[in-house]
Design a protein around this motif. Structure first.
Motif, short mmCIF file in Angstrom:
data_model
loop_
_atom_site.label_atom_id
_atom_site.label_comp_id
_atom_site.label_asym_id
_atom_site.label_seq_id
_atom_site.Cartn_x
_atom_site.Cartn_y
_atom_site.Cartn_z
N VAL A 191 0.82 -1.37 0.11
CA VAL A 191 -0.04 0.11 0.00
C VAL A 191 1.08 1.20 0.00
N ASN B 225 -1.86 5.89 -1.24
CA ASN B 225 -3.13 5.32 -0.73
C ASN B 225 -3.11 5.49 0.83
N VAL C 242 -6.20 4.23 5.47
CA VAL C 242 -5.94 3.76 4.25
C VAL C 242 -6.87 4.47 3.20
N GLY D 81 -6.54 2.27 -1.91
CA GLY D 81 -5.68 1.36 -1.53
C GLY D 81 -6.51 -0.05 -1.31
N ARG E 267 4.56 3.85 2.98
CA ARG E 267 4.07 2.68 2.47
C ARG E 267 3.96 1.77 3.53
#
Length: 226
Positions: free
Chosen positions: A120, A124, A132, A136, A220
């Motif tokens: 992700v 996202n 999120v 995503g 991420r």
């Protein structure tokens, strides 16, 4: 002597009939039985009368009994075969042999430990946020399907950040991002016992934090086979 010749000729005819394919392809049934009774009765009467008329010498009781017996036997056999040939049902064709089914291919093995299942990325997550974004969720749904297909698979969700901010702040942010991903997996039915989370803050960048593009790549969360 005439009785023996007649019997031999009749049996030869019976033997010839049994070689007929129509005879072999029928089932024995009531027609053969009825033919045997009728043929035996007529054959017995005919055999007795035939001996009386055919023999030149005086006919004895023994000759008549032999004629009746032979006529009954030949008549019963002939009647049974004719009845069978005329109206007994045809044999059912054997069912075709079963078609061999190829064995289904074995399922693919589960991802090996350390295999990255999904990432992700920065698009996202909002900057400085852990939730999120809707974009995503397709990525996470893929990870959910992989875990459904492999019930024994366990994963670790790893959270990461860019270098903006202090170490302690980024550590906590990375942990929240990992937890947000794990929460989504659990809401989709993945058991919490199969998921663990870990935050690495800004300690594992995949790109340079000197540029905006690099920092975006570093923000991420990764789902890795555990």
């Amino acid at each position: 002597m005439r009785v023996l010749k007649t019997t031999a000729l009749s049996l030869a005819m019976v033997w010839a009939v049994t070689g007929c394919s129509q005879f072999r392809d029928r089932q024995w049934g009531p027609c053969a039985l009825g033919g045997a009774f009728l043929g035996g009765a007529l054959g017995g009467v005919g055999g007795g009368l035939g001996v009386d008329e055919a023999e030149k010498s005086p006919v004895t009781k023994r000759d008549i009994v032999a004629g009746v017996g032979t006529g009954t036997l030949v008549g019963a056999l002939t009647g049974a075969l004719l009845g069978h040939l005329i109206c007994d049902p045809w044999k059912e064709a054997p069912p075709p042999p079963p078609v061999a089914q190829a064995a289904p291919p074995p399922p693919p093995p589960p991802p090996a430990k350390g295999t990255k299942i999904a990432t992700v990325g920065s698009t996202n997550f909002d900057f400085n946020k852990a939730a999120v974004k809707p974009e995503g969720r397709d990525i996470l749904d893929h990870a959910v399907q992989v875990m459904r297909d492999n019930p024994s698979l366990h994963v670790v969700v790893e959270g990461h950040t860019d270098s903006v901010g202090s170490d302690s702040y980024n550590q906590k942010l990375s942990e929240r991002r990992a937890r947000a991903v794990a929460d989504y997996l659990e809401r989709q039915g993945v058991s919490a016992s199969r998921i663990r989370t870990e935050g690495f803050g800004k300690s594992r960048p995949v790109a340079s934090n000197a540029t905006a593009e690099g920092r975006a790549q570093n923000r991420r969360a990764e789902i890795v086979a555990d």
